[in-house]
Every structure is written in C-alpha cells, then in structure tokens.
Design a protein around this motif. Sequence first.
Motif, PDB file in Angstrom:
ATOM      1  N   GLU A 122       0.837  -1.198   0.000  1.00 10.96           N
ATOM      2  CA  GLU A 122       0.000   0.000   0.000  1.00 10.96           C
ATOM      3  C   GLU A 122       0.874   1.250   0.000  1.00 10.96           C
ATOM      4  N   VAL A 123       0.521   2.193  -0.821  1.00 11.21           N
ATOM      5  CA  VAL A 123       1.278   3.443  -0.905  1.00 11.21           C
ATOM      6  C   VAL A 123       1.007   4.256   0.363  1.00 11.21           C
ATOM      7  N   PRO A 124       2.066   4.701   1.070  1.00  6.09           N
ATOM      8  CA  PRO A 124       1.866   5.494   2.293  1.00  6.09           C
ATOM      9  C   PRO A 124       1.053   6.758   1.991  1.00  6.09           C
ATOM     10  N   LYS A 125       0.140   7.078   2.892  1.00  4.27           N
ATOM     11  CA  LYS A 125      -0.727   8.230   2.688  1.00  4.27           C
ATOM     12  C   LYS A 125      -0.451   9.356   3.675  1.00  4.27           C
ATOM     13  N   GLY A 126       0.456   9.116   4.618  1.00  2.72           N
ATOM     14  CA  GLY A 126       0.708  10.134   5.623  1.00  2.72           C
ATOM     15  C   GLY A 126      -0.392  10.136   6.666  1.00  2.72           C
ATOM     16  N   ARG A 129      -1.475  23.157  10.405  1.00  2.00           N
ATOM     17  CA  ARG A 129      -2.259  23.398   9.189  1.00  2.00           C
ATOM     18  C   ARG A 129      -2.073  24.836   8.739  1.00  2.00           C
ATOM     19  N   GLY A 130      -1.994  25.025   7.442  1.00  2.00           N
ATOM     20  CA  GLY A 130      -1.739  26.355   6.894  1.00  2.00           C
ATOM     21  C   GLY A 130      -0.275  26.546   6.556  1.00  2.00           C
ATOM     22  N   LYS A 131       0.578  25.637   7.070  1.00  2.00           N
ATOM     23  CA  LYS A 131       2.001  25.705   6.776  1.00  2.00           C
ATOM     24  C   LYS A 131       2.418  24.518   5.910  1.00  2.00           C
ATOM     25  N   VAL A 132       3.453  24.723   5.147  1.00  2.00           N
ATOM     26  CA  VAL A 132       4.098  23.610   4.455  1.00  2.00           C
ATOM     27  C   VAL A 132       5.002  22.935   5.484  1.00  2.00           C
ATOM     28  N   VAL A 133       4.910  21.626   5.588  1.00  2.00           N
ATOM     29  CA  VAL A 133       5.710  20.894   6.568  1.00  2.00           C
ATOM     30  C   VAL A 133       6.609  19.902   5.829  1.00  2.00           C
ATOM     31  N   VAL A 134       7.858  19.862   6.248  1.00  2.94           N
ATOM     32  CA  VAL A 134       8.824  18.909   5.690  1.00  2.94           C
ATOM     33  C   VAL A 134       9.256  17.977   6.810  1.00  2.94           C
ATOM     34  N   LEU A 135       9.167  16.676   6.568  1.00  2.00           N
ATOM     35  CA  LEU A 135       9.585  15.684   7.559  1.00  2.00           C
ATOM     36  C   LEU A 135      10.867  15.006   7.111  1.00  2.00           C
ATOM     37  N   TYR A 136      11.745  14.801   8.086  1.00  2.00           N
ATOM     38  CA  TYR A 136      12.948  14.013   7.810  1.00  2.00           C
ATOM     39  C   TYR A 136      13.184  13.097   9.003  1.00  2.00           C
ATOM     40  N   THR A 173       4.570   6.787  13.490  1.00  2.00           N
ATOM     41  CA  THR A 173       4.716   7.930  12.587  1.00  2.00           C
ATOM     42  C   THR A 173       5.478   7.542  11.327  1.00  2.00           C
ATOM     43  N   ALA A 174       6.557   6.790  11.510  1.00  2.00           N
ATOM     44  CA  ALA A 174       7.349   6.350  10.360  1.00  2.00           C
ATOM     45  C   ALA A 174       6.514   5.491   9.423  1.00  2.00           C
ATOM     46  N   LYS A 175       5.680   4.639   9.974  1.00  2.00           N
ATOM     47  CA  LYS A 175       4.838   3.764   9.158  1.00  2.00           C
ATOM     48  C   LYS A 175       3.846   4.573   8.325  1.00  2.00           C
ATOM     49  N   LEU A 176       3.328   5.654   8.891  1.00  2.00           N
ATOM     50  CA  LEU A 176       2.386   6.499   8.163  1.00  2.00           C
ATOM     51  C   LEU A 176       2.987   7.029   6.863  1.00  2.00           C
ATOM     52  N   TYR A 177       4.284   7.299   6.903  1.00  2.00           N
ATOM     53  CA  TYR A 177       4.932   7.928   5.751  1.00  2.00           C
ATOM     54  C   TYR A 177       5.836   6.979   4.961  1.00  2.00           C
ATOM     55  N   GLY A 178       5.893   5.726   5.395  1.00  2.00           N
ATOM     56  CA  GLY A 178       6.689   4.754   4.661  1.00  2.00           C
ATOM     57  C   GLY A 178       8.180   4.867   4.916  1.00  2.00           C
ATOM     58  N   ALA A 179       8.567   5.529   6.001  1.00  2.00           N
ATOM     59  CA  ALA A 179       9.983   5.626   6.362  1.00  2.00           C
ATOM     60  C   ALA A 179      10.407   4.320   7.035  1.00  2.00           C
TER      61      ALA A 179
END
Length: 201
Positions: free
Chosen positions: A40-44, A62-69, A142-148
């Motif tokens: 399944e493609v991660p959906k965040g 919300r309202g901001k661009v967020v970058v996760l690493y 959290t990592a699973k949500l994004y496929g990390a």
Amino acid sequence: MRKLLLPLGLIIVLTVVLSALLMWSPSVKRDEMPVSIIAEVPKGGDFTLNSHGGEVALSALRGKVVVLYFGYTWCPDICPTSLGFLAGALNELSADELERLQVLFISVDPERDTLERLKAYGEYFHPSILGVTGSPEAVAKTAKLYGAAYSVAKQESAMGYAVDHSADLYMIDPLGHLAGKLPHGTPPSEMLAALRELLAQ
C-alpha cells in the motif's frame, strides 16, 4: 551407426522438452496474482511527538508547508548531508516564506536523542528545523504512516550502535496532506523549487 544415434537422441530430448512445455499450465497467471502482494502506498497522516518546547502535532501546523525528515543526531554522514542540502534551500527563502514553513527532524533514536540535543542539532543547520521524537512506539507509528524505514545496527564502537534509516524528505501541503517526497541527494535548487511550489498553494 554412431552418427545416426546422436541426431536420434537429440530429437527424443527435444520432443520430451516440448511436450512438457505444452502440457505445463501454471496454477496462477501473472495477471491473476492476488492484489495483496502490492504494498500500500503510504498516505501520511496526523501524529503528535515531543520537542524541547512541548508537544508538536501535525494538525496544529495546518496552513504551513511541513517537511519531515527521519534520522538521528548521531548519524555520521547521511543526516548531515540531507540537512545541509535542505538548509541550502531554506537559506534562499524569504522571511515571509519561512514563516509559512516548518521542518520537523524526527529522531528514530529516542534512547539517545534528548529533546535538548535535538533542539541544538536542528538549529545548527537552520532555525526552521525543529527536532522532535517520542516513545519508540510513537516514532514507529509515525514512520509507518509515511513509509519511512529504520533499524538498529549493532557495531563495535564507542557509540554502541548505529541506526540504518531511509533518507527521503516528505513534503506536506498546507492542508496536511502528503504531497510527495524528495530522495536523498536532491540538490538544494530542486528542493527550493519543490518548497516554493507548495508554498504557492
């Protein structure tokens, strides 16, 4: 006589092989493979982790661009390279653009990465990079949500162990949706273009 036996033997072998191929019928055809084998493609999705200043929930951004690493402060090379490239892109943004953006450096090594250490580490690269982490369960979720992906790798050194981890940047639009990801090694100029595209939404 021997000259006749060689072609005759070859013909018999070929006949047996061809017969076997004609009679063979696979039980599952390629286009009939079960759908479950496709990952399944991660959906965040939303999450809440801890920073030096308190809890940080994605929904509150919300309202901001967020970058996760996803990484860790003891990382010898991958994390510094990724964050260095990202900082290069962030340095090109205006004050207004930076106000509408938040980078979250999510530590996958909560055992060693204290909140104060994460604060100093993130700010070393850029003031917009906020270090966060949580319980091992919360980080894994959290990592699973994004496929990390990440895993502990024991080693004989003063550090005791390293953490192998994926090194993508996950881009989240102002509505909180996963917009895409940038692979490790993406040049700062391309990161900048991707950030500005999301900031323009």
